[in-house]
Scaffold this active site. Structure first.
Site, PDB file in Angstrom:
ATOM      1  N   TYR A  71       0.822  -1.218   0.000  1.00 31.46           N
ATOM      2  CA  TYR A  71       0.000   0.000   0.000  1.00 31.46           C
ATOM      3  C   TYR A  71       0.855   1.268   0.000  1.00 31.46           C
ATOM      4  CZ  TYR A  71      -3.868   3.142   1.090  1.00 31.46           C
ATOM      5  OH  TYR A  71      -4.799   4.142   1.047  1.00 31.46           O
ATOM      6  N   PHE A 123      -7.099  20.045 -24.289  1.00 30.06           N
ATOM      7  CA  PHE A 123      -7.821  18.827 -24.623  1.00 30.06           C
ATOM      8  C   PHE A 123      -9.218  18.921 -23.989  1.00 30.06           C
ATOM      9  CE2 PHE A 123      -8.999  14.334 -23.944  1.00 30.06           C
ATOM     10  CZ  PHE A 123      -9.083  13.986 -25.278  1.00 30.06           C
ATOM     11  N   ASP A 124     -10.172  18.139 -24.504  1.00 28.93           N
ATOM     12  CA  ASP A 124     -11.560  18.336 -24.043  1.00 28.93           C
ATOM     13  C   ASP A 124     -11.754  18.102 -22.546  1.00 28.93           C
ATOM     14  OD1 ASP A 124     -11.340  15.597 -24.307  1.00 28.93           O
ATOM     15  OD2 ASP A 124     -13.138  15.308 -25.509  1.00 28.93           O
ATOM     16  N   ASP A 214       1.140  19.855 -20.334  1.00 32.33           N
ATOM     17  CA  ASP A 214       0.369  18.633 -20.558  1.00 32.33           C
ATOM     18  C   ASP A 214       1.222  17.768 -21.477  1.00 32.33           C
ATOM     19  OD1 ASP A 214      -1.200  16.621 -21.655  1.00 32.33           O
ATOM     20  OD2 ASP A 214      -3.016  17.839 -21.718  1.00 32.33           O
ATOM     21  N   ALA A 216       1.177  14.500 -22.421  1.00 29.97           N
ATOM     22  CA  ALA A 216       0.662  13.193 -22.855  1.00 29.97           C
ATOM     23  C   ALA A 216       1.506  12.586 -23.984  1.00 29.97           C
ATOM     24  CB  ALA A 216      -0.793  13.330 -23.288  1.00 29.97           C
ATOM     25  N   LYS A 257      -0.641   7.409 -23.271  1.00 29.38           N
ATOM     26  CA  LYS A 257      -0.103   7.715 -24.596  1.00 29.38           C
ATOM     27  C   LYS A 257       1.394   7.356 -24.588  1.00 29.38           C
ATOM     28  CE  LYS A 257      -3.956  10.343 -24.319  1.00 29.38           C
ATOM     29  NZ  LYS A 257      -4.788  10.379 -23.106  1.00 29.38           N
ATOM     30  N   HIS A 449     -20.211  14.134 -26.777  1.00 26.86           N
ATOM     31  CA  HIS A 449     -19.824  13.194 -27.826  1.00 26.86           C
ATOM     32  C   HIS A 449     -19.788  11.748 -27.341  1.00 26.86           C
ATOM     33  CE1 HIS A 449     -16.290  14.869 -25.834  1.00 26.86           C
ATOM     34  NE2 HIS A 449     -15.656  13.728 -26.056  1.00 26.86           N
TER      35      HIS A 449
HETATM   36  N1  F0G Z   1      -4.313  15.751 -22.455  1.00 24.90           N
HETATM   37  C1  F0G Z   1      -4.248  15.369 -23.736  1.00 24.90           C
HETATM   38  C2  F0G Z   1      -3.437  16.156 -24.706  1.00 24.90           C
HETATM   39  C3  F0G Z   1      -4.954  14.236 -24.157  1.00 24.90           C
HETATM   40  O1  F0G Z   1      -4.891  13.879 -25.441  1.00 24.90           O
HETATM   41  C4  F0G Z   1      -5.709  13.501 -23.205  1.00 24.90           C
HETATM   42  C5  F0G Z   1      -6.451  12.330 -23.602  1.00 24.90           C
HETATM   43  C6  F0G Z   1      -5.733  13.948 -21.877  1.00 24.90           C
HETATM   44  C7  F0G Z   1      -5.013  15.069 -21.538  1.00 24.90           C
HETATM   45  C8  F0G Z   1      -6.519  13.226 -20.815  1.00 24.90           C
HETATM   46  O2  F0G Z   1      -5.866  12.092 -20.417  1.00 24.90           O
HETATM   47  O3  F0G Z   1      -7.442  10.256 -21.063  1.00 24.90           O
HETATM   48  O4  F0G Z   1      -5.564   9.872 -19.461  1.00 24.90           O
HETATM   49  O5  F0G Z   1      -7.527  11.205 -18.778  1.00 24.90           O
HETATM   50  N2  F0G Z   1      -6.671  12.036 -24.791  1.00 24.90           N
HETATM   51  C9  F0G Z   1      -7.317  10.851 -25.320  1.00 24.90           C
HETATM   52  C10 F0G Z   1      -7.516  11.008 -26.807  1.00 24.90           C
HETATM   53  C11 F0G Z   1      -8.533  10.419 -24.589  1.00 24.90           C
HETATM   54  O6  F0G Z   1      -8.227  10.172 -27.385  1.00 24.90           O
HETATM   55  O7  F0G Z   1      -6.950  11.921 -27.414  1.00 24.90           O
HETATM   56  P1  F0G Z   1      -6.655  10.789 -19.913  1.00 24.90           P
END
Ligand code: F0G
Length: 458
Positions: A71, A123-124, A214, A216, A257, A449
């Protein structure tokens, strides 16, 4: 150079669903014409996302067995921490279960109503977490980044004069942090140059605004810097990554990613108080700070994956795949975002389907057509994902673009899979003028979406 091959061989196989046209028509109808509501047994090739969909290496599977599920203070945590430290050099490191957990915690501990968070491209989920706190998420990508036909080596760059104006107009006290997203997923997976990150950091630092990266797709971005930025061609990707993170006050990483993992991520920062606040909410809502909502085995997998993503051979192969598909799409005369980014091809559905108005969702029309034609799942990045609905009048305004993303999972599909996709796209090209739009019959208040129901326009 000759043929660039996949720098791995296949040790384990997973069957793909081979389906018929009738089945696909039935399944799409049952899914209310929303490809998010399909199940994987109904899909032959899944290009919905590159997130958490990659194949692990033998080294990662080996590491997984070393997972220490203690843990607090597990061996896996220390391995994870040391690798993240090696790459980012940031002082405080916290595992998180995926990127948006970090976005949520950071937003909740630092944002309030009226605040503004600039980014080259949110990102969304990042945008949604910021807006959930009543703050405003602003996109400040350079003008070239919005022109899909234009060639530019770093179309993901932050527009620094615009950022300066925003800071002057808003006042730095209303900007608790600013962000840079590498690569800029919302604008075609386009890279950001080292120079741009350095200059953005300098501007923000002069106003005491922390820079959160960010990250990713940091390894893909590092590869673009290696390939395209002056004076960077001899450096290793790890070395470039370290310089990128040297300009960050903090980073949120979705390891789904460039962590080459199926789940996980991390938040890291230098500021002691920010780390303390982050840790407290992490413990409350995600888990103890040495696992952050992940299993020990996940930490092991990420520790290996982060470094594999920085291997030059891997990135050369990865980019060769995207470039191969770009060439094929250009030969077919599809309008697409140029130059291609790091993880996907983005088709311009509006230009392809000019007879479908934006609010009849040309992106959804194309996505559904690609599925019906050959069982390939792609994703809309257009007015369904990014459109706005006025909360008072309920009037809907379209997004500035109608894109369809063909996202490439890492180390999963071979060249013949991609050739199959090209065949499908040729057929769609032939009958593009007969493709019809959609309307929404049901939708939730946020991130519609994922779950909206559609029906074809008559
Ligand atoms: N930032 C970026 C640039 C992303 O592309 C994503 C996720 C996230 C943050 C959020 O990360 O999914 O681990 O919570 N992108 C995916 C996509 C879902 O399909 O582009 P997460």
């Amino acid at each position: 150079m000759g043929t660039i091959i996949e720098p791995f061989r296949i040790k384990m196989t997973e069957p793909l669903a081979i389906t018929t046209q009738e089945q696909r028509e039935k399944w799409l109808r049952e899914a209310h014409f929303n490809i998010f509501l399909l199940s994987s047994d109904q899909i032959t090739i899944d290009l919905l996302t590159d997130s958490g969909t990659g194949a692990m290496s033998t080294k990662q599977w080996g590491a997984l067995m070393q997972g220490d599920e203690t843990y607090a203070g597990s061996r896996s945590w220390y391995r994870f921490r040391d690798t993240v430290d090696q790459i980012t050099g940031l002082k405080h490191i916290f595992p998180i279960h995926q990127g948006r957990a970090g976005e949520r915690i950071l937003s909740q501990i630092r944002l309030k109503s009226g605040d503004v968070v600039p980014n080259n491209g949110h990102f969304d989920t990042t945008r949604a977490n910021i807006e959930w706190m009543g703050a405003q998420a602003v996109n400040l990508v350079i003008e070239e980044g919005k022109n899909f036909a234009l060639d530019h080596p770093f179309k993901g760059n932050m527009d620094i004069p615009k950022l300066k104006r925003l800071i002057d107009d808003t006042g730095p006290e209303k900007i608790p942090f600013a962000m840079i997203t590498i690569t800029n997923n919302s604008y075609g997976g386009q890279p950001v140059s080292l120079e741009n990150i350095r200059e953005t950091k300098a501007l923000l630092a002069s106003h005491n605004i922390p820079l959160i990266i960010d990250s990713a797709r940091f390894a893909e971005n590092a590869f673009f810097i290696h390939k395209r930025e002056k004076g960077q061609g001899k450096r290793s990707l790890l070395d470039i990554a370290r310089e990128i993170f040297s300009y960050a006050d903090g980073t949120i990483m979705s390891a789904k990613k460039d962590g080459l993992a199926n789940i996980g991520g991390f938040f890291a920062c230098n500021d002691d108080q920010l780390a303390e606040d982050f840790k407290n909410l992490l413990i409350l809502t995600e888990g103890f700070p040495t696992y952050g909502g992940l299993a020990g085995r996940d930490l092991e997998v990420i520790a290996v994956g982060l470094l594999e993503a920085l291997e030059m051979e891997y990135q050369i192969y990865r980019h060769a795949t995207v470039e191969y598909m770009e060439k094929k799409f250009r030969e077919m005369r599809y309008p697409l975002v140029r130059p291609v980014g790091g993880h996907a091809i983005y088709l311009d559905a509006q230009q392809l389907l000019p007879h479908i108005p934006p609010l009849d969702y040309p992106g959804v029309a194309l996505v559904n057509e690609i599925y019906l034609e050959g069982g390939v799942r792609t994703v809309e990045l257009g007015s369904v994902m990014f459109g706005n609905i006025d909360p008072k009048t309920r009037e809907e305004s379209p997004a500035p673009f109608e894109l369809v993303r063909l996202t490439f999972p890492r180390r999963v599909y071979t060249q013949s899979h991609f050739d199959y996709i090209v065949d499908i796209m040729k057929n769609i090209w032939e009958r593009r003028e007969s493709i019809r739009g959609y309307r929404i019959v049901k939708q939730p208040p946020f991130l519609r979406h994922f779950s909206a129901h559609f029906e074809p326009v008559k």
